[in-house]
Design a protein around this motif. Sequence first.
Motif, PDB file in Angstrom:
ATOM      1  N   PRO A 314       0.830  -1.205   0.000  1.00  0.00           N
ATOM      2  CA  PRO A 314       0.000   0.000   0.000  1.00  0.00           C
ATOM      3  C   PRO A 314       0.868   1.261   0.000  1.00  0.00           C
ATOM      4  N   THR A 315       2.009   1.179   0.682  1.00  0.00           N
ATOM      5  CA  THR A 315       2.960   2.286   0.690  1.00  0.00           C
ATOM      6  C   THR A 315       4.317   1.716   0.284  1.00  0.00           C
ATOM      7  N   ALA A 316       5.009   2.389  -0.632  1.00  0.00           N
ATOM      8  CA  ALA A 316       6.320   1.901  -1.070  1.00  0.00           C
ATOM      9  C   ALA A 316       7.247   1.776   0.132  1.00  0.00           C
ATOM     10  N   THR A 317       8.057   0.740   0.134  1.00  0.00           N
ATOM     11  CA  THR A 317       8.827   0.429   1.335  1.00  0.00           C
ATOM     12  C   THR A 317      10.249  -0.027   1.018  1.00  0.00           C
ATOM     13  N   ASP A 318      11.151   0.132   2.028  1.00  0.00           N
ATOM     14  CA  ASP A 318      12.492  -0.428   1.899  1.00  0.00           C
ATOM     15  C   ASP A 318      12.835  -1.234   3.153  1.00  0.00           C
ATOM     16  N   SER A 319      11.781  -1.685   3.847  1.00  0.00           N
ATOM     17  CA  SER A 319      11.986  -2.434   5.083  1.00  0.00           C
ATOM     18  C   SER A 319      12.075  -3.926   4.791  1.00  0.00           C
ATOM     19  N   THR A 320      13.204  -4.514   5.148  1.00  0.00           N
ATOM     20  CA  THR A 320      13.371  -5.953   4.961  1.00  0.00           C
ATOM     21  C   THR A 320      12.282  -6.726   5.700  1.00  0.00           C
ATOM     22  N   LEU A 321      11.923  -6.222   6.895  1.00  0.00           N
ATOM     23  CA  LEU A 321      10.925  -6.937   7.699  1.00  0.00           C
ATOM     24  C   LEU A 321       9.588  -7.011   6.962  1.00  0.00           C
ATOM     25  N   ALA A 354      13.449   7.038  -2.344  1.00  0.00           N
ATOM     26  CA  ALA A 354      12.891   6.932  -0.989  1.00  0.00           C
ATOM     27  C   ALA A 354      12.261   8.244  -0.538  1.00  0.00           C
ATOM     28  N   ASP A 355      12.762   9.377  -1.023  1.00  0.00           N
ATOM     29  CA  ASP A 355      12.203  10.655  -0.570  1.00  0.00           C
ATOM     30  C   ASP A 355      10.979  11.090  -1.387  1.00  0.00           C
ATOM     31  N   LYS A 356      10.524  10.213  -2.291  1.00  0.00           N
ATOM     32  CA  LYS A 356       9.336  10.541  -3.089  1.00  0.00           C
ATOM     33  C   LYS A 356       8.158   9.624  -2.734  1.00  0.00           C
ATOM     34  N   VAL A 357       8.286   8.912  -1.622  1.00  0.00           N
ATOM     35  CA  VAL A 357       7.231   7.966  -1.257  1.00  0.00           C
ATOM     36  C   VAL A 357       5.985   8.711  -0.785  1.00  0.00           C
ATOM     37  N   PHE A 362      -3.707   5.714   6.089  1.00  0.00           N
ATOM     38  CA  PHE A 362      -4.105   4.525   6.854  1.00  0.00           C
ATOM     39  C   PHE A 362      -2.937   3.583   7.142  1.00  0.00           C
ATOM     40  N   ASP A 363      -1.724   4.088   6.990  1.00  0.00           N
ATOM     41  CA  ASP A 363      -0.526   3.276   7.164  1.00  0.00           C
ATOM     42  C   ASP A 363      -0.474   2.631   8.557  1.00  0.00           C
ATOM     43  N   GLU A 364      -0.165   1.320   8.555  1.00  0.00           N
ATOM     44  CA  GLU A 364      -0.122   0.625   9.847  1.00  0.00           C
ATOM     45  C   GLU A 364       1.295   0.285  10.270  1.00  0.00           C
ATOM     46  N   VAL A 365       2.266   0.626   9.442  1.00  0.00           N
ATOM     47  CA  VAL A 365       3.652   0.275   9.744  1.00  0.00           C
ATOM     48  C   VAL A 365       4.345   1.461  10.412  1.00  0.00           C
ATOM     49  N   ASP A 366       5.110   1.171  11.453  1.00  0.00           N
ATOM     50  CA  ASP A 366       5.874   2.223  12.121  1.00  0.00           C
ATOM     51  C   ASP A 366       7.170   2.434  11.352  1.00  0.00           C
ATOM     52  N   ARG A 367       7.132   3.301  10.328  1.00  0.00           N
ATOM     53  CA  ARG A 367       8.256   3.436   9.398  1.00  0.00           C
ATOM     54  C   ARG A 367       9.521   3.981  10.059  1.00  0.00           C
ATOM     55  N   ASP A 368       9.356   4.807  11.070  1.00  0.00           N
ATOM     56  CA  ASP A 368      10.542   5.342  11.740  1.00  0.00           C
ATOM     57  C   ASP A 368      11.349   4.242  12.416  1.00  0.00           C
ATOM     58  N   HIS A 370      11.265   0.974  11.765  1.00  0.00           N
ATOM     59  CA  HIS A 370      11.847   0.098  10.745  1.00  0.00           C
ATOM     60  C   HIS A 370      13.112   0.721  10.159  1.00  0.00           C
ATOM     61  N   SER A 371      13.005   1.986   9.839  1.00  0.00           N
ATOM     62  CA  SER A 371      14.101   2.677   9.190  1.00  0.00           C
ATOM     63  C   SER A 371      15.360   2.692  10.078  1.00  0.00           C
ATOM     64  N   LYS A 372      15.147   2.953  11.373  1.00  0.00           N
ATOM     65  CA  LYS A 372      16.297   2.947  12.303  1.00  0.00           C
ATOM     66  C   LYS A 372      16.933   1.570  12.354  1.00  0.00           C
ATOM     67  N   LEU A 373      16.077   0.557  12.426  1.00  0.00           N
ATOM     68  CA  LEU A 373      16.581  -0.815  12.514  1.00  0.00           C
ATOM     69  C   LEU A 373      17.366  -1.187  11.246  1.00  0.00           C
ATOM     70  N   MET A 374      16.848  -0.790  10.088  1.00  0.00           N
ATOM     71  CA  MET A 374      17.520  -1.111   8.832  1.00  0.00           C
ATOM     72  C   MET A 374      18.888  -0.447   8.761  1.00  0.00           C
ATOM     73  N   LYS A 375      18.947   0.764   9.256  1.00  0.00           N
ATOM     74  CA  LYS A 375      20.238   1.473   9.257  1.00  0.00           C
ATOM     75  C   LYS A 375      21.255   0.710  10.086  1.00  0.00           C
ATOM     76  N   VAL A 376      20.833   0.254  11.254  1.00  0.00           N
ATOM     77  CA  VAL A 376      21.742  -0.486  12.137  1.00  0.00           C
ATOM     78  C   VAL A 376      22.168  -1.786  11.459  1.00  0.00           C
ATOM     79  N   MET A 377      21.198  -2.489  10.861  1.00  0.00           N
ATOM     80  CA  MET A 377      21.516  -3.747  10.174  1.00  0.00           C
ATOM     81  C   MET A 377      22.555  -3.525   9.076  1.00  0.00           C
TER      82      MET A 377
END
Length: 422
Positions: A314-321, A354-357, A362-368, A370-377
Amino acid sequence: MYALADCNNFFVSCERVFRPDLEGTPVVVLSNNDGCAIARSNEAKRMGIRMGQPMFEFRDLIESGSVTVFSSNFALYGDMSRRVQQTLSRFAPAIEVYSIDESFIDLNSMDPETDFDLWAKTVSRECRRCTGIPVSVGVSPTKTLAKIASKLCKQYPATKGGCWMYRPQDVEKVLRRFPVEDIWGIGRRYSRRFKGYFGMKTAWDFYSLDANWVNDEMGISGLRTWKELHGEPCIDFEDTVQAKKQIMISRTFAKEITESDDLSAQVSMFCSMAVEKLRKQGSCCGNTTVFIMTNRFRKESGKTQFESRLVQFPTATDSTLEINTAVMHATQEMFRNGYGYKRAGVILGDIIPADKVQLSFFDEVDRDRHSKLMKVMDTINRRNGRNTIGVASQSLEGIKMNREHLSPCYTTDWNDIVTVNC
DNA sequence: TCTGGGGTCCTAGGACCC
DNA sequence: TCTGGGGTCCTAGGACCC
């Protein structure tokens, strides 16, 4: 003027840099799983080993010691490629990295009085001196002609790795002897069709066709190639790296996979790799496709399957999870007991910056989070090596591949660095 | 027994819009 | 016998490249 710098038998040349004893001998580099030939030395070509030929068909030659084979070592080839590009950029106002072994150079900003023949020979010599890789440098008014000029260098050692082809009479002379199927942009289908129509054989035959006929028969792409042969530049020069519009990771497995968990672990790993690439180029994807397939060479009826699932986000994503959850779900849906899976893959599509998403109300994902976690990974995996951490579903042992003839990673791994005894 | 892994662009046709 | 005239977007398939 444009130049094309093309590395000769690139993967083989990379192996030879660290194995000079193999100079002048038949050498073949194999695809993943040691499946088929993907690079051959001139000597191996002369022995009749074809591009893409399965290894089992020339196993005799290997076992008798007539041919040396290597499993593909992309860590090595990628690093050698970077070195060649670095050398080229010393001589080039603008460089377009076209593939792992080819770069175009835009010479239009250089002094038109330049002796481009000498320039080409110098570039070739310096690449060889600095990296050990033999490089053919063709210079011509269009990219398509430059490609042909660089092939000329490979054919004729007298060119000393560099060739400037620009006088109409020279172009004609070359095209009259150049096979039509070797023209950049004319593949097997067209050349076969043309041969059937009127026995067209050479690039000159194609050159001499009527432009309207080419347009009707092949569309705009064919017409562009025709014009390029006539010296009119039609193919853009792109010196900035374009973001990928599609990212795919797929592999053939060494052995057929029959367990759902095993298959999921591999597919999950492909997913992680693909999404990591996605983040690396600063993009998000709008959908993902997962496919699984049984052995396509096994002909017996029944247990064969090729199946794929497209999942839209529903929303473009870059979260592995998030992507992995969808991918795992799709894999489990498609998996069938009793089937042996030989190949699978994950494709990310609908890729946008990523900056054009467009965020959804109605987004249900906590993108912040996820994004922090992906950076650490990403940071950990970059520092400590690939797959140091990942999602729980992905395979810990990596991809099951046969790589029996792997050479050391001479330039990218401290443990594999060359020792010199003196 | 054993057969790679990525990508791009163009076109035709269908669905839909006003 | 007559049956408008433009468009856009999307997708699948075909062709090509390394």
